[in-house]
Design a protein around this motif. Structure first.
Motif, PDB file in Angstrom:
ATOM      1  N   CYS A 116      39.995  42.104  37.989  1.00  0.00           N
ATOM      2  CA  CYS A 116      39.706  41.422  39.253  1.00  0.00           C
ATOM      3  C   CYS A 116      38.502  42.311  39.800  1.00  0.00           C
ATOM      4  CB  CYS A 116      40.919  41.312  40.144  1.00  0.00           C
ATOM      5  SG  CYS A 116      40.560  40.172  41.512  1.00  0.00           S
ATOM      6  N   ASN A 117      37.668  41.527  40.582  1.00  0.00           N
ATOM      7  CA  ASN A 117      36.621  41.977  41.009  1.00  0.00           C
ATOM      8  C   ASN A 117      37.017  42.604  42.833  1.00  0.00           C
ATOM      9  OD1 ASN A 117      36.763  39.203  41.641  1.00  0.00           O
ATOM     10  ND2 ASN A 117      34.665  38.885  41.075  1.00  0.00           N
ATOM     11  N   GLU A 134      41.267  37.721  38.078  1.00  0.00           N
ATOM     12  CA  GLU A 134      40.378  36.918  38.725  1.00  0.00           C
ATOM     13  C   GLU A 134      40.020  35.803  37.696  1.00  0.00           C
ATOM     14  OE1 GLU A 134      39.466  35.233  41.578  1.00  0.00           O
ATOM     15  OE2 GLU A 134      38.152  34.277  40.502  1.00  0.00           O
ATOM     16  N   VAL A 185      36.177  35.834  36.146  1.00  0.00           N
ATOM     17  CA  VAL A 185      35.584  37.220  35.664  1.00  0.00           C
ATOM     18  C   VAL A 185      35.561  36.782  33.983  1.00  0.00           C
ATOM     19  CG1 VAL A 185      35.721  38.375  37.682  1.00  0.00           C
ATOM     20  CG2 VAL A 185      37.226  38.760  35.854  1.00  0.00           C
ATOM     21  N   ARG A 224      32.765  33.893  42.665  1.00  0.00           N
ATOM     22  CA  ARG A 224      31.859  33.540  41.744  1.00  0.00           C
ATOM     23  C   ARG A 224      31.719  31.991  41.790  1.00  0.00           C
ATOM     24  NH1 ARG A 224      31.598  34.840  35.953  1.00  0.00           N
ATOM     25  NH2 ARG A 224      29.428  34.527  36.462  1.00  0.00           N
ATOM     26  N   ARG A 230      36.705  45.724  49.284  1.00  0.00           N
ATOM     27  CA  ARG A 230      35.500  45.836  48.673  1.00  0.00           C
ATOM     28  C   ARG A 230      34.590  44.362  48.872  1.00  0.00           C
ATOM     29  NH1 ARG A 230      35.966  47.356  42.664  1.00  0.00           N
ATOM     30  NH2 ARG A 230      37.253  49.032  43.697  1.00  0.00           N
TER      31      ARG A 230
END
Ligand code: SAM
Length: 324
Positions: free
Chosen positions: A20-21, A67, A70, A98, A132
């Motif tokens: 995951c981002n 996620e 990604v 995204r 983040r």
């Protein structure tokens, strides 16, 4: 495909990656190592297992993660899954980061619906929860999803001390948008279970806050009995509000879901550790009929319900490895 309790299991949630981002505080520990890609289901393996599931009656797929956006090649994978005979609906749960670039290609590939997770409308708090994330990017993703014509729901996990003071503002979004905003109770799972258990906000409390500020909620028409969120509406609202009360009002009796983890295990219940390996037989050359049999037999053994009320918590995986 039926389980031993007579539930018709026709909804498969497929985790495309454990990576995951974001690093949401309630979903995974801050330091986490993701699986090497070779240990995860490859595209053709995902499609084969969706075909097996569809041959057993699965008609709806939800792509999640980690996620899902990604994962390399996610658009082509959506197209292939949507083309599997019997699959009538493909949805995705995403953090939206995204979507600005992917919403249109995903729609063109056949994606029907997207659930975007957004837990705060305040950029600083959003960053604190996700450790983040950039909230502007999520909004760009939501707008792109809407412009692309995707049916849109917003997921909001209510976490005490983080965003419980924002539920009214999040509910207010439904006054002017046709979205469903869903308030999800925090579920305990994996290594962050103790933190999660301490921060649960019961749906009744969220409900009371919203009604105190915005007026009564009335039942909206069109509830699908298997949807964990019963839809409600504020007076004159364009959109709907849903509550997913897995902890305080479990809906296991109506569960129609199975989950496929990114590493190829059939997870029978989100909140129980029972899993059956499909990757090993697949890579050992099992034929379609054998895979069908393994899946059907596993599904039959789906647990009747989670056992949170007995404080029985599944700890073998993080939520980020299962996809919610
Ligand atoms: N990365 C994607 C996303 O953010 O939506 C998909 C995976 S995420 C695990 C799927 C959903 O599970 C998100 O809406 C997330 O907020 C929710 N979630 C994560 N941990 C949870 C928990 N402990 N209890 C309830 N929901 C949780």
């Amino acid at each position: 495909m039926y389980d031993s309790y007579g539930r018709d299991l026709h909804y498969l949630r497929v985790s495309l990656t454990d990576a995951c981002n974001l690093r949401c505080v309630y979903c995974m520990p801050e330091e986490i190592t993701f699986c090497p890609p070779a240990s995860l289901l490859q595209d053709d393996e995902v499609v084969t297992l969706v075909r097996v599931a569809a041959s057993l009656g699965v008609d709806k797929i939800r792509l999640t993660g980690g996620e899902p956006t990604v994962r390399r090649g996610v658009v082509d994978l959506v197209r292939e899954i949507r083309g599997v005979p019997g699959i009538q609906r493909v949805a995705m749960t995403t953090n939206g980061l995204r979507l600005a670039e992917l919403a249109r290609p995903l729609v063109e590939a056949g994606l029907d619906q997207v659930n975007v997770s957004i837990d705060s409308l305040d950029p600083e708090r959003f960053r604190q929860i996700t450790r983040r994330g950039n909230l502007d990017e999520v909004w760009r993703g939501i707008n792109a999803a809407e412009a692309a014509g995707l049916h849109l729901k917003l997921n909001c996990v209510v976490t005490r001390g983080f965003n419980d003071g924002e539920v009214v503002d999040l509910a207010r979004l439904t006054l002017t948008n046709r979205w469903q905003v869903r308030f999800i109770e925090l579920m305990p799972l994996g290594s962050v279970a103790d933190f999660q258990q301490g921060q649960v906000v019961p749906s009744a409390e969220t409900w009371a806050r919203i009604e105190a500020a915005l007026g009564p909620l009335t039942l909206a028409p069109g509830h699908n009995g298997h949807d964990p969120a019963r839809p409600y509406r504020l007076a004159n609202a364009l959109g709907q509000i849903g509550f997913i009360s897995s902890v305080t009002e479990p809906f296991c009796r109506d569960c129609n879901r199975l989950r496929l983890t990114a590493d190829g295990r059939l997870r029978l219940c989100l909140l129980r550790d029972d899993e059956v390996d499909l990757l090993a037989p697949l890579r050992a050359g099992a034929d379609f009929e054998t895979l069908r049999q393994i899946m059907a037999e596993a599904a039959y053994r789906k647990p009747g319900g989670h056992r949170l009320e007995e404080n029985d918590i599944a700890r073998s995986r993080e939520m980020s490895q299962l996809g919610g």
